[in-house]
Design an enzyme around this catalytic site. Structure first.
Site, PDB file in Angstrom:
ATOM      1  N   HIS A   1      -5.730  -9.771  13.383  1.00  0.00           N
ATOM      2  CA  HIS A   1      -5.731  -8.595  12.807  1.00  0.00           C
ATOM      3  C   HIS A   1      -6.674  -8.900  11.327  1.00  0.00           C
ATOM      4  O   HIS A   1      -6.381  -9.605  10.708  1.00  0.00           O
ATOM      5  CB  HIS A   1      -4.506  -8.048  12.537  1.00  0.00           C
ATOM      6  CG  HIS A   1      -4.248  -6.801  11.685  1.00  0.00           C
ATOM      7  ND1 HIS A   1      -5.475  -5.912  11.746  1.00  0.00           N
ATOM      8  CD2 HIS A   1      -3.322  -6.203  11.123  1.00  0.00           C
ATOM      9  CE1 HIS A   1      -4.884  -5.005  10.899  1.00  0.00           C
ATOM     10  NE2 HIS A   1      -3.500  -5.048  10.525  1.00  0.00           N
TER      11      HIS A   1
ATOM     12  N   TYR B   1       9.638  -0.294   8.605  1.00  0.00           N
ATOM     13  CA  TYR B   1       8.108  -0.985   9.025  1.00  0.00           C
ATOM     14  C   TYR B   1       7.686   0.149  10.174  1.00  0.00           C
ATOM     15  O   TYR B   1       6.473   0.429   9.979  1.00  0.00           O
ATOM     16  CB  TYR B   1       8.260  -2.566   9.631  1.00  0.00           C
ATOM     17  CG  TYR B   1       7.023  -2.876   9.759  1.00  0.00           C
ATOM     18  CD1 TYR B   1       6.342  -3.441   8.698  1.00  0.00           C
ATOM     19  CD2 TYR B   1       6.365  -2.793  10.784  1.00  0.00           C
ATOM     20  CE1 TYR B   1       5.068  -4.161   8.969  1.00  0.00           C
ATOM     21  CE2 TYR B   1       5.064  -3.473  11.173  1.00  0.00           C
ATOM     22  CZ  TYR B   1       4.394  -4.070   9.854  1.00  0.00           C
ATOM     23  OH  TYR B   1       3.317  -4.731  10.087  1.00  0.00           O
TER      24      TYR B   1
ATOM     25  N   HIS C   1       5.078 -10.116  10.343  1.00  0.00           N
ATOM     26  CA  HIS C   1       5.892 -10.124   9.148  1.00  0.00           C
ATOM     27  C   HIS C   1       7.325 -10.141   9.440  1.00  0.00           C
ATOM     28  O   HIS C   1       7.836  -9.687  10.461  1.00  0.00           O
ATOM     29  CB  HIS C   1       5.791  -8.551   8.747  1.00  0.00           C
ATOM     30  CG  HIS C   1       4.368  -8.251   7.929  1.00  0.00           C
ATOM     31  ND1 HIS C   1       3.704  -8.868   7.005  1.00  0.00           N
ATOM     32  CD2 HIS C   1       3.420  -7.561   8.671  1.00  0.00           C
ATOM     33  CE1 HIS C   1       2.717  -8.240   6.722  1.00  0.00           C
ATOM     34  NE2 HIS C   1       2.277  -7.530   7.795  1.00  0.00           N
TER      35      HIS C   1
ATOM     36  N   ASP D   1       1.270  -7.382  13.837  1.00  0.00           N
ATOM     37  CA  ASP D   1       1.978  -6.300  13.141  1.00  0.00           C
ATOM     38  C   ASP D   1       3.012  -5.930  14.002  1.00  0.00           C
ATOM     39  O   ASP D   1       4.102  -5.380  13.174  1.00  0.00           O
ATOM     40  CB  ASP D   1       1.180  -5.246  12.542  1.00  0.00           C
ATOM     41  CG  ASP D   1       0.404  -5.486  11.414  1.00  0.00           C
ATOM     42  OD1 ASP D   1       0.759  -6.490  10.549  1.00  0.00           O
ATOM     43  OD2 ASP D   1      -0.470  -4.504  10.948  1.00  0.00           O
TER      44      ASP D   1
ATOM     45  N   HIS E   1      -2.203  -2.460  14.257  1.00  0.00           N
ATOM     46  CA  HIS E   1      -2.271  -1.434  13.657  1.00  0.00           C
ATOM     47  C   HIS E   1      -3.591  -0.948  13.231  1.00  0.00           C
ATOM     48  O   HIS E   1      -3.680   0.250  12.983  1.00  0.00           O
ATOM     49  CB  HIS E   1      -1.473  -2.051  12.199  1.00  0.00           C
ATOM     50  CG  HIS E   1      -1.522  -1.077  11.089  1.00  0.00           C
ATOM     51  ND1 HIS E   1      -1.798  -1.691   9.787  1.00  0.00           N
ATOM     52  CD2 HIS E   1      -1.529  -0.114  10.734  1.00  0.00           C
ATOM     53  CE1 HIS E   1      -1.737  -1.133   8.654  1.00  0.00           C
ATOM     54  NE2 HIS E   1      -1.425   0.205   9.327  1.00  0.00           N
TER      55      HIS E   1
ATOM     56  N   ASP F   1      -3.860  -8.934   4.411  1.00  0.00           N
ATOM     57  CA  ASP F   1      -2.358  -9.651   4.325  1.00  0.00           C
ATOM     58  C   ASP F   1      -2.377 -10.718   5.449  1.00  0.00           C
ATOM     59  O   ASP F   1      -1.621 -11.834   5.443  1.00  0.00           O
ATOM     60  CB  ASP F   1      -1.392  -8.961   4.592  1.00  0.00           C
ATOM     61  CG  ASP F   1      -1.231  -7.687   5.510  1.00  0.00           C
ATOM     62  OD1 ASP F   1      -2.390  -7.406   6.229  1.00  0.00           O
ATOM     63  OD2 ASP F   1      -0.144  -7.386   6.291  1.00  0.00           O
TER      64      ASP F   1
ATOM     65  N   GLU G   1      -6.813  -6.981   8.727  1.00  0.00           N
ATOM     66  CA  GLU G   1      -6.359  -6.425   7.243  1.00  0.00           C
ATOM     67  C   GLU G   1      -5.849  -7.971   6.425  1.00  0.00           C
ATOM     68  O   GLU G   1      -5.345  -8.811   6.812  1.00  0.00           O
ATOM     69  CB  GLU G   1      -4.797  -5.614   7.519  1.00  0.00           C
ATOM     70  CG  GLU G   1      -4.552  -4.972   6.482  1.00  0.00           C
ATOM     71  CD  GLU G   1      -3.294  -3.719   6.341  1.00  0.00           C
ATOM     72  OE1 GLU G   1      -2.778  -3.622   7.764  1.00  0.00           O
ATOM     73  OE2 GLU G   1      -3.167  -2.915   5.433  1.00  0.00           O
TER      74      GLU G   1
ATOM     75  N   HIS H   1       0.770  -1.397  -0.073  1.00  0.00           N
ATOM     76  CA  HIS H   1       0.167  -0.140   0.240  1.00  0.00           C
ATOM     77  C   HIS H   1       0.883   1.209   0.206  1.00  0.00           C
ATOM     78  O   HIS H   1       0.818   1.916   0.851  1.00  0.00           O
ATOM     79  CB  HIS H   1      -1.355  -0.142   1.054  1.00  0.00           C
ATOM     80  CG  HIS H   1      -0.723  -0.213   2.479  1.00  0.00           C
ATOM     81  ND1 HIS H   1       0.110   0.461   3.024  1.00  0.00           N
ATOM     82  CD2 HIS H   1      -1.376  -1.126   3.401  1.00  0.00           C
ATOM     83  CE1 HIS H   1      -0.136   0.095   4.609  1.00  0.00           C
ATOM     84  NE2 HIS H   1      -0.896  -0.922   4.565  1.00  0.00           N
TER      85      HIS H   1
HETATM   86 FE1  FEO Z   1      -1.827  -4.248   9.342  1.00  0.00          FE
HETATM   87 FE2  FEO Z   1       0.372  -6.807   8.179  1.00  0.00          FE
HETATM   88  O1  FEO Z   1      -1.355  -5.920   8.214  1.00  0.00           O
END
Ligand code: FEO
Length: 391
Positions: free
Chosen positions: A78, A192, A223, A164, A145, A82, A80, A24
């Site tokens: 989470h 990050y 991640h 995250d 996040h 991903d 999101e 993004h």
């Molecule tokens: Fe906020 Fe890795 O997604």
């Protein structure tokens, strides 16, 4: 495709996205990793998933340990995509599985997916779920996040799965922090933080306080690499960043049209050097905003320069200001300079952004008509000295 055992009975079943170069808008030169974790106990648990286009690889890693249809619980830390993008597919394979998420997670998943038929339950912060020999304890960490974010903690294994938080966008050949050079891991952790976590300093501080009461020897984020050797290093850095501390360093960020603003940027850079302040020079023509914001993260002094075009600042500076206003770096000393042809008002937009961010602006804007002459260069020198003298 194999799972990697990270603790007895607990496996990494994530996917490395080697070719990802844009997350993004954030340039991910080293790709990324979406980490998912499989816990084998009397109940079988999958914590988080991966982007939908990588689902098959995650399922293959799970299948190297256990048939995915045997999963009893899926945890969504989470919403999101991903991390949630493959939940639907997992629940097709294991329709009996219970999906546990936070209260906001339940709302978010209902917005993004057709959840009819999902056996979803919102867990409270502090709630404990027994798996047999082990248990899971959930702590809501809203805005680290998104409002739905939560940490899953496995006390019996001293394992923290904070999604995250503490992540890095990197695809590496190993999966642990001692299998990749630490300077690379920390560089990506800073990038990050600067691009993803920076606006949420207060929620992150609260999450850090909650986390510090827990006993853990491994942090498995969603991640990048898993922290097992350098836990103190990343925790110390997060404290530094969440408190908006800085080092005695300057960044000069600029864009130019016919070279006037560039020559002013060089003068500003030279004066910081003369004052004994380490300085970084970043042209917005040549550096991506997601890299420049990393320089901003720890620097005390930020100088911003733009030429004027059509009575406005250059679009590259406008984009950078938009990005930076969203990320909200705090506790900075700013300075503004630039050049114009016939309307000297464009730099007011830069000033307004820095005022909004609450930065100190001890020196007046230096704006020069057409080409900077010696008097403009002298003003820049005086302005930078005043910045450094301002305590
Ligand atoms: Fe906020 Fe890795 O997604």
């Amino acid at each position: 495709m194999k799972a990697v055992e990270i603790k007895p009975g607990i496996y990494w079943v994530g996917v490395k996205d080697w070719n990802l170069r844009d997350f993004h808008g954030y340039q991910t030169r080293r790709g990324s990793t979406y980490n998912a974790y499989l816990i084998i106990d009397e109940k079988v648990v999958l914590v988080d998933t991966v982007k939908s286009y990588l689902c098959d690889e995650m399922l293959a890693r799970i299948a190297s340990v256990i048939d995915p249809s045997k999963i009893d619980i899926v945890v969504s830390n989470h919403v999101e995509m991903d991390h949630s993008g493959s939940i639907g597919e997992v629940l097709k394979r294991a329709p009996q599985a219970e999906l546990l998420t936070s209260t906001n997670g339940e709302k978010g998943l209902n917005h993004y997916f057709d959840t009819s038929g999902w056996n979803m339950r919102a867990v409270k912060s502090g709630e404990q779920v027994s798996l047999g020999k082990r248990s899971l304890i959930f702590t809501h960490i809203p805005l680290v996040h998104w409002p739905d974010s939560m940490v899953t903690y496995v006390p019996e294994d001293k394992l923290l799965i904070p999604n995250d938080a503490f992540g890095q966008h990197i695809a590496a050949d190993g999966i642990f922090d001692d299998e990749t050079p630490l300077d690379i891991v920390m560089e990506e952790a800073a990038k990050y933080y600067a691009n993803i976590i920076l606006p949420y300093g207060i929620p992150v501080s609260k999450a850090m306080t909650a986390i510090e009461t827990l006993e853990f020897d491994m942090i498995a984020p969603s991640h990048g690499v898993i922290w097992r050797k350098h836990i103190a290093t990343i925790l110390d850095k997060y404290k530094f960043w969440t408190q908006h501390q800085h080092v005695n360093k300057a960044v000069v960020i600029y864009d130019t049209m016919w070279g006037s603003t560039e020559s002013m940027a060089q003068q500003v850079k030279s004066e910081f050097e003369n004052q004994g302040i380490p300085v970084i020079l970043r042209s917005l023509k040549h550096s991506h905003i997601s890299d420049v914001i990393v320089d901003v993260l720890e620097a005390k002094y930020i100088a911003l320069g733009s030429a004027t075009i059509n009575n406005m600042i250059l679009p590259s500076m406008g984009a950078f200001l938009t990005y930076m206003r969203g990320l909200k770096p705090e506790n900075k000393t700013g300075f503004i300079f630039g050049s114009y042809g016939w309307n000297p008002k464009a730099l007011a937009e830069v000033e307004s952004a820095l005022v909004e961010l609450g930065w100190k602006l001890p020196s007046a804007i230096v704006n020069t008509k057409y080409r900077p002459q010696q008097d403009a260069m002298d003003k820049l020198q005086t302005a930078v000295k005043a910045l450094v003298d301002n305590k």
